[in-house]
Design an enzyme around this catalytic site. Structure first.
Site, PDB file in Angstrom:
ATOM      1  N   SER A   1       1.067  -1.475   0.022  1.00 14.48           N
ATOM      2  CA  SER A   1      -0.080  -0.240  -0.051  1.00 14.48           C
ATOM      3  C   SER A   1       0.804   1.257  -0.429  1.00 14.48           C
ATOM      4  O   SER A   1       1.751   1.000   0.661  1.00 14.48           O
ATOM      5  CB  SER A   1      -0.527   0.300   1.256  1.00 14.48           C
TER       6      SER A   1
ATOM      7  N   ASN B   1       0.056   4.239   0.769  1.00 15.25           N
ATOM      8  CA  ASN B   1      -0.752   5.334   2.070  1.00 15.25           C
ATOM      9  C   ASN B   1       0.412   5.245   3.183  1.00 15.25           C
ATOM     10  O   ASN B   1       0.007   5.701   4.375  1.00 15.25           O
ATOM     11  CB  ASN B   1      -1.571   4.638   1.917  1.00 15.25           C
TER      12      ASN B   1
ATOM     13  N   ASN C   1      -1.544  -3.933  -5.872  1.00 16.41           N
ATOM     14  CA  ASN C   1      -1.886  -3.039  -4.819  1.00 16.41           C
ATOM     15  C   ASN C   1      -2.832  -2.453  -6.016  1.00 16.41           C
ATOM     16  O   ASN C   1      -2.177  -1.756  -7.117  1.00 16.41           O
ATOM     17  CB  ASN C   1      -1.821  -2.871  -4.389  1.00 16.41           C
TER      18      ASN C   1
HETATM   19  C1  LIG Z   1     -10.626   2.819  -1.322  1.00  9.91           C
HETATM   20  C2  LIG Z   1      -9.837   1.603  -1.033  1.00  9.91           C
HETATM   21  C3  LIG Z   1      -9.319   1.033  -0.303  1.00  9.91           C
HETATM   22  C4  LIG Z   1      -8.217  -0.052  -0.552  1.00  9.91           C
HETATM   23  N1  LIG Z   1      -8.010  -0.641   0.625  1.00  9.91           N
HETATM   24  C5  LIG Z   1      -7.109  -1.316   0.521  1.00  9.91           C
HETATM   25  C6  LIG Z   1      -6.444  -2.062   1.633  1.00  9.91           C
HETATM   26  O1  LIG Z   1      -6.558  -1.963   2.648  1.00  9.91           O
HETATM   27  N2  LIG Z   1      -5.432  -3.523   1.959  1.00  9.91           N
HETATM   28  C7  LIG Z   1      -5.164  -3.710   0.108  1.00  9.91           C
HETATM   29  O2  LIG Z   1      -4.010  -5.170  -0.109  1.00  9.91           O
HETATM   30  N3  LIG Z   1      -5.844  -2.913  -1.021  1.00  9.91           N
HETATM   31  C8  LIG Z   1      -6.086  -2.162  -1.350  1.00  9.91           C
HETATM   32  N4  LIG Z   1      -7.011  -1.376  -1.665  1.00  9.91           N
HETATM   33  C9  LIG Z   1      -6.134  -2.083  -3.231  1.00  9.91           C
HETATM   34  C10 LIG Z   1      -6.791  -3.413  -3.755  1.00  9.91           C
HETATM   35  O3  LIG Z   1      -7.390  -3.968  -3.137  1.00  9.91           O
HETATM   36  C11 LIG Z   1      -6.688  -3.827  -5.206  1.00  9.91           C
HETATM   37  O4  LIG Z   1      -5.558  -3.979  -5.499  1.00  9.91           O
HETATM   38  C12 LIG Z   1      -6.335  -2.233  -6.037  1.00  9.91           C
HETATM   39  O5  LIG Z   1      -7.796  -1.505  -5.686  1.00  9.91           O
HETATM   40  C13 LIG Z   1      -6.762  -2.655  -7.912  1.00  9.91           C
HETATM   41  O6  LIG Z   1      -8.013  -3.180  -7.581  1.00  9.91           O
HETATM   42  P1  LIG Z   1      -8.787  -2.493  -9.031  1.00  9.91           P
HETATM   43  O7  LIG Z   1      -8.151  -2.057  -9.742  1.00  9.91           O
HETATM   44  O8  LIG Z   1     -10.254  -3.369  -9.155  1.00  9.91           O
HETATM   45  O9  LIG Z   1      -9.630  -1.452  -8.088  1.00  9.91           O
HETATM   46  C14 LIG Z   1      -7.777  -0.569  -1.536  1.00  9.91           C
HETATM   47  C15 LIG Z   1      -8.214   0.279  -2.910  1.00  9.91           C
HETATM   48  C16 LIG Z   1      -9.474   1.654  -2.982  1.00  9.91           C
HETATM   49  C17 LIG Z   1     -10.642   1.734  -3.978  1.00  9.91           C
END
Ligand SMILES: Cc1cc2nc3c(=O)[nH]c(=O)nc-3n(C[C@H](O)[C@H](O)[C@H](O)COP(=O)(O)O)c2cc1C
Length: 368
Positions: A182, A184, A251
């Site tokens: 992550s 963040n 991620n």
């Molecule tokens: C609002 C938000 C919060 C997320 N929080 C986490 C998290 O806490 N832990 C994690 O491993 N990935 C987190 N992700 C990443 C997602 O699990 C994923 O890996 C990433 O969004 C890419 O997939 P997507 O394009 O389908 O969204 C978060 C994504 C979003 C949009």
């Protein structure tokens, strides 16, 4: 229908408020037995051909919900009701923490993307473990538990924080994910360097085995799309060396490539991880590279920019046994998982592959 709801209601709300509202509705529906049975019958159709066996579990489908949507394990059955066949909860940290100050989630609607800098807002591993322990599952869903570092814990003590979470949460996890990707949490992604990752993964493996001596809880690592290619190879080699069960790729990204001009410079420049459509190409590329390196020795989970069945199918052909999504769920709503299952089943039926397992990594085999 959802598009109207999104345009008239959700898109006018703060994205995080909209998330909480939608998730509350999902949980309410899931609390009413007759309603949830009906909704699940419509939205979680079972296709024989999509049955998958991996990580020691049998799944109805390879498609699930990525981490971050249900950080605290409060709505697993509601999400299963919508058709997500595995739900990865978390990220959960050793200690509870509020995350970054709001506003911390942004919609880039025309790019079908999100930027978030939530910063692991969660109830902490003790509370989440207690919640999982008292859960009476309604639907048979695979539950992954994704763990990360508490922000206030210094990097030098990161392993102990992960270990604490692993000990508490492994007994309730179908699989465990070490999140080192992550953007963040300051310093978190430097844990992806092999010399840091080796002792961390070893310690978490030992903690999970101590906590659950009777069952080997599968352990996966989730990586960033921003790793250099050599670093991807190094993580892949390490995963094989340590006997890890899987790698989740990827991620969110700190890059801002693939964005149109319509989202506006202010929005694009928000700090945080970008997800959704612009991440698609790089996530697929990382997955391909991992598969070329590890073959079928460990399970690969494809995530990042998956919007439709074709995207999910491409990940499977590139080597993913499981696929996940998050951002497109926000834009497409409750029928999203259903359309992916349906489209995947149709693709498999018209493909040369007899089973889903045969399709995994087929791209590489045909081009070899
Ligand atoms: C609002 C938000 C919060 C997320 N929080 C986490 C998290 O806490 N832990 C994690 O491993 N990935 C987190 N992700 C990443 C997602 O699990 C994923 O890996 C990433 O969004 C890419 O997939 P997507 O394009 O389908 O969204 C978060 C994504 C979003 C949009």
């Amino acid at each position: 229908m959802y598009r109207i709801l999104f345009t008239l209601l959700f898109s006018r709300m703060d994205p995080e408020e909209a998330h909480h509202l939608a998730f509350r509705w999902i949980r309410r529906v899931a609390r009413v037995p007759v309603l949830r049975t009906f909704v699940a019958a419509v939205l979680a159709p079972r296709y024989e051909e999509l049955r998958t066996e991996t990580l020691g579990r049998r799944l109805h489908s390879p498609f699930g919900l990525a981490a971050g949507f249900d950080k605290n394990a409060v709505g697993i059955d509601g999400l299963a009701m919508l058709g997500f066949d595995h739900v990865e909860i978390g990220t959960v940290t050793g200690e509870p923490q509020p995350g970054n100050p709001k506003k911390r989630l942004f919609r880039l609607v025309t790019d079908r993307a999100l930027i978030n800098r939530m910063g692991f807002n969660n109830d902490g591993s003790l509370a989440v473990a207690a919640r999982l322990a008292s859960r009476r599952p309604v639907f048979r869903t695979v539950v992954g538990v994704n763990i990360g570092k508490t922000k206030t814990v210094p990097e030098s003590e990161a392993a102990a924080d992960y270990v604490k979470s692993a000990e508490r949460l492994a007994p309730h996890a179908d699989y465990l994910v070490v999140n080192v990707s992550s953007p963040n949490t300051p310093g978190l992604r430097s844990l992806q360097a092999v010399d840091q990752l080796r002792p961390l993964l070893t310690a978490v493996r030992e903690a999970a085995d101590r906590a659950v001596p009777a069952r080997r809880v599968p352990l996966l690592v989730k990586i960033a799309p921003d790793l250099a290619d050599e670093d991807i190879d190094a993580v892949a080699d390490l995963a094989v060396e340590l006997g890890l069960d899987g790698i989740i790729a990827t991620n969110t990204t700190v890059a801002r490539e693939g964005l149109g001009l319509t989202s506006g410079p202010d929005l694009v420049q928000e700090t945080g991880g970008l997800s959704g459509a612009p991440l698609k190409a790089r996530s697929l590329e990382v997955l391909r590279r991992l598969h070329a390196r590890v073959g079928d020795r460990i399970t690969l989970v494809g995530v990042g920019g998956i919007e439709n069945a074709e995207d999910a199918w491409q990940r499977i052909l590139a080597g993913a046994t499981l696929v996940q999504g998050y951002s497109a769920f926000i834009y497409q709503g409750p029928f999203w998982a259903r359309s992916i299952h349906k489209g995947l089943a149709a693709r498999l039926r018209t493909s040369p592959y007899a089973t889903l397992a045969d399709a995994v990594g087929a791209d590489v085999r045909t081009s070899a």
